[in-house]
Scaffold this motif. Structure first.
Motif: not given
Length: 87
Positions: A17-22, A28-30, A69-72, A77-78
């Motif tokens: 489950s590679p995941t992105v949080w802010v 920071e990106l997590v 996952m580039v779009s995620v 970042c946005d």
């Protein structure tokens, strides 16, 4: 630290489950990703550019994130840029 969930790998199965949080407070990106194999970790540890010492400090980690996952990551970042403008 309140995290804002942004997205998960669209190809996630039951065991990955590679995941992105802010983290808007810290700006920071997590990222959660796969641990690298020993060869990649050694290559990263040996990498040298000005301002980047060799090695990976104990408080840092190398993770792999799939290109799908580039779009995620862009969305994260946005989100950080929007919260920065509101400050």
């Amino acid at each position: 630290m309140p995290l804002r969930f942004i997205g998960i790998d669209p190809n996630t199965g039951d065991h990955e489950s590679p995941t992105v949080w802010v983290d808007e407070e810290e700006q920071e990106l997590v990222l959660q990703g796969w641990k690298p194999g020993p060869e990649l970790e050694a290559e990263c540890a040996a990498f040298r550019v000005p301002g980047h010492a060799a090695g990976i400090p104990e408080h840092e980690a190398v993770v792999r994130i799939p290109a799908r996952m580039v779009s995620v990551i862009r969305e994260a970042c946005d989100a950080l840029e929007r919260t920065e403008r509101l400050r």
